[in-house]
Design a protein around this motif. Sequence first.
Motif, PDB file in Angstrom:
ATOM      1  N   MET A   1      -8.616   6.578  -1.093  1.00 46.05           N
ATOM      2  CA  MET A   1      -9.882   6.699  -2.240  1.00 46.05           C
ATOM      3  C   MET A   1      -9.587   5.351  -2.890  1.00 46.05           C
ATOM      4  SD  MET A   1     -10.501  10.354  -3.271  1.00 46.05           S
ATOM      5  CE  MET A   1      -8.759  10.687  -3.934  1.00 46.05           C
ATOM      6  N   ARG A   2      -8.292   5.163  -3.706  1.00 47.49           N
ATOM      7  CA  ARG A   2      -8.401   4.449  -4.995  1.00 47.49           C
ATOM      8  C   ARG A   2      -6.880   3.807  -4.714  1.00 47.49           C
ATOM      9  NH1 ARG A   2     -10.110   8.515  -5.277  1.00 47.49           N
ATOM     10  NH2 ARG A   2      -8.382   9.437  -5.812  1.00 47.49           N
ATOM     11  N   LEU A   3      -6.573   2.580  -4.395  1.00 47.15           N
ATOM     12  CA  LEU A   3      -5.338   1.869  -4.725  1.00 47.15           C
ATOM     13  C   LEU A   3      -5.037   1.602  -6.117  1.00 47.15           C
ATOM     14  CD1 LEU A   3      -5.411  -0.496  -1.518  1.00 47.15           C
ATOM     15  CD2 LEU A   3      -4.454   1.687  -1.671  1.00 47.15           C
ATOM     16  N   LEU A   4      -4.793   2.706  -6.963  1.00 51.81           N
ATOM     17  CA  LEU A   4      -5.032   2.585  -8.437  1.00 51.81           C
ATOM     18  C   LEU A   4      -3.746   2.914  -9.068  1.00 51.81           C
ATOM     19  CD1 LEU A   4      -6.691   2.089 -10.789  1.00 51.81           C
ATOM     20  CD2 LEU A   4      -7.562   4.505 -10.762  1.00 51.81           C
ATOM     21  N   TRP A 395     -12.515   4.415   3.370  1.00 49.31           N
ATOM     22  CA  TRP A 395     -12.569   3.722   2.018  1.00 49.31           C
ATOM     23  C   TRP A 395     -11.859   2.518   1.918  1.00 49.31           C
ATOM     24  CZ3 TRP A 395      -8.227   3.285  -1.065  1.00 49.31           C
ATOM     25  CH2 TRP A 395      -7.428   3.803  -0.773  1.00 49.31           C
ATOM     26  N   GLY A 396     -11.309   1.989   3.151  1.00 49.50           N
ATOM     27  CA  GLY A 396     -10.642   0.672   3.065  1.00 49.50           C
ATOM     28  C   GLY A 396     -11.811  -0.511   2.612  1.00 49.50           C
ATOM     29  N   LEU A 397     -11.064  -1.490   2.660  1.00 53.38           N
ATOM     30  CA  LEU A 397     -11.662  -2.877   2.212  1.00 53.38           C
ATOM     31  C   LEU A 397     -11.758  -3.717   3.362  1.00 53.38           C
ATOM     32  CD1 LEU A 397      -9.235  -3.811  -0.767  1.00 53.38           C
ATOM     33  CD2 LEU A 397     -11.059  -2.209  -0.902  1.00 53.38           C
ATOM     34  N   SER A 421     -17.565   4.153   3.632  1.00 48.56           N
ATOM     35  CA  SER A 421     -17.524   4.251   2.086  1.00 48.56           C
ATOM     36  C   SER A 421     -16.442   3.053   1.754  1.00 48.56           C
ATOM     37  CB  SER A 421     -17.016   5.503   1.374  1.00 48.56           C
ATOM     38  OG  SER A 421     -17.902   6.510   1.685  1.00 48.56           O
ATOM     39  N   PRO A 422     -16.590   1.708   2.320  1.00 51.91           N
ATOM     40  CA  PRO A 422     -15.809   0.739   1.996  1.00 51.91           C
ATOM     41  C   PRO A 422     -15.744   0.619   0.361  1.00 51.91           C
ATOM     42  CG  PRO A 422     -17.581  -0.083   3.086  1.00 51.91           C
ATOM     43  CD  PRO A 422     -17.574   1.356   3.222  1.00 51.91           C
ATOM     44  N   TYR A 427     -17.872   1.629  -3.509  1.00 52.65           N
ATOM     45  CA  TYR A 427     -17.232   2.478  -4.576  1.00 52.65           C
ATOM     46  C   TYR A 427     -18.154   2.068  -5.845  1.00 52.65           C
ATOM     47  CZ  TYR A 427     -13.511   4.917  -2.686  1.00 52.65           C
ATOM     48  OH  TYR A 427     -12.510   5.677  -1.907  1.00 52.65           O
ATOM     49  N   LEU A 428     -18.827   2.899  -6.558  1.00 50.40           N
ATOM     50  CA  LEU A 428     -19.697   2.742  -7.464  1.00 50.40           C
ATOM     51  C   LEU A 428     -19.012   2.377  -8.816  1.00 50.40           C
ATOM     52  CD1 LEU A 428     -22.659   5.095  -6.606  1.00 50.40           C
ATOM     53  CD2 LEU A 428     -22.527   2.818  -6.167  1.00 50.40           C
ATOM     54  N   ASP A 429     -17.713   3.079  -8.883  1.00 52.22           N
ATOM     55  CA  ASP A 429     -16.883   2.737 -10.172  1.00 52.22           C
ATOM     56  C   ASP A 429     -16.478   1.392 -10.130  1.00 52.22           C
ATOM     57  OD1 ASP A 429     -15.280   3.647  -8.184  1.00 52.22           O
ATOM     58  OD2 ASP A 429     -13.642   3.709  -8.970  1.00 52.22           O
ATOM     59  N   MET A 430     -16.628   0.319  -9.335  1.00 48.37           N
ATOM     60  CA  MET A 430     -16.113  -0.772  -9.292  1.00 48.37           C
ATOM     61  C   MET A 430     -16.990  -1.660 -10.283  1.00 48.37           C
ATOM     62  SD  MET A 430     -13.095  -1.113  -7.534  1.00 48.37           S
ATOM     63  CE  MET A 430     -12.850   0.516  -8.243  1.00 48.37           C
TER      64      MET A 430
END
Length: 540
Positions: A1-4, A395-397, A421-422, A427-430
Amino acid sequence: MRLLSGLNGPRGPRRPSGPLGLLALAVCAALLVPVSAAGAGQRARAADPTAYDRIVPAPAHTAPGGPGYRLDARTVIRTTAGSAAARGVGELLARALRPATGLALRVSGTDAGGSAADGIRLRLDARAADQGEEGYRLRADGTGVVITAYRPAGLFRGAQTLRQLVPVTGRPVVAGGTVADAPRFPYRGAMIDIARHFFTVEQVKRYLDRLALYKVNVLHLHLTDDQGWRLAVDSWPRLAEHGGGTEVGGGPGGYWTKAQYRDLVRYAGERYVEVVPEIDMPGHVNAALASYAELNCDGVAPARYTGTKVGFSSLCVAKERTYEFVADVLREVAELTPGRYLHIGGDEAYATPHADYATFMGRAQQAVVAQGKTVLAWHQLAGAGPVSGTALQYWGLDRTPAAEKAKVAGAVRAGAKVVLSPADRAYLDMKYDAATRPGLSWAGYVPVRRAYEWDPGAYLAGVEEAAVLGVEAALWTETVATTADADLMAFPRALGIAELGWSPASALSWDAYRLRLAAQGPRLTALGVGYYRAPEVPWA
């Protein structure tokens, strides 16, 4: 989901074949046959035919022309006799049209009787099987509007098109013309994360209503994470009572009762939107670990977590009690959810060794299958033996290593399907750009054009379009705390993702889309949406 790792830094063309091809050729000509002149009193001057060039998502086929139909106090919405589902679509349509028209439109449970020009007809037609589950035909002329579909879902989608043909302000005239339409992909989703910041059922209903206008048909709920557990589970009550009591930043959090969840599922179903619940595991589970010490390998419950780092938590794979927990939770969620899918997460499990991860995900998938549901999981499951029929959410890039993408392609060859969902597209939070507040930027900035300009049917090498279920716009909420935040980040990008899922590839053009999107500005404003006025769009 997120590399965060925290809040560091600023926030092939193809026309549809099969049913729609026949529809465009065989139906549209019939729809253009001149109609009776009855009801001339309700005829309007030829309404602006460019209205058909402003619809989002772009329909598969339109043919504007002829006199429009003006709604007035005599207008009745007539639905197929004996069909409660068609009547329900009519009631929702009447409610949606009242603010723009100022008319208390009456709904009749029969499409017979009355004059030929007294309104809108919603017709189910058993002979229209070639339209599929969500296809529809729409005809508007001086005598009224007719929407025909094989299934109620198609009537509902056609009603959303009609809503866009009724001006937000001014005379309530529907431009003359026809539409023959059906979706490119069956899955057109939107995810909202209520775990990082808690959102109420009413807030989610509001979000759903605005998405359904643009033919989104899946609502994915991210219900659990390190920061909060948001759904009551009778067999493990502390999950919600204790694990639901906080959120990012230390706020009070909250959770939904089962009755509230059922209410949302019902509400979504009336709008032909399928709810997909996600219980994320074996990582993203600190809220569960904090609620029950027995789920930890050392038997010690950690403190509740209010930060934004990921990848530090894991269920105890070696304990049989863990799988009792999984089975209980998934059973109760399945009992509440009539839809096909249970989403079991599976991403960013950095605290779980790979062998343990494979063991755990194998058991978790068995628990889903035992409930008669289909497994949906993040694409990391591709490397750990997805069961037959699994759907993987990618969800990758664009820049994700080819080896990781190849694992997904390999799983597809073994029978898996894919939802796309790349993160650097959907991702709408970007952030839109460096000035955007709120938002994150670990996947890069995602302006409106970037969110739109990609082809789901050809996005992943080795994954044919036939293996793509569809697309999903994901709204993560590490930095999204309010409805106003959600509006700003989701709109208008969610509209572009919805179009990628619905419209034929041949209709996807940024130059055309930006103009159609611009025309949605007043409609979004009328709906109370505080959308982002992207500089690359010439807003009306």
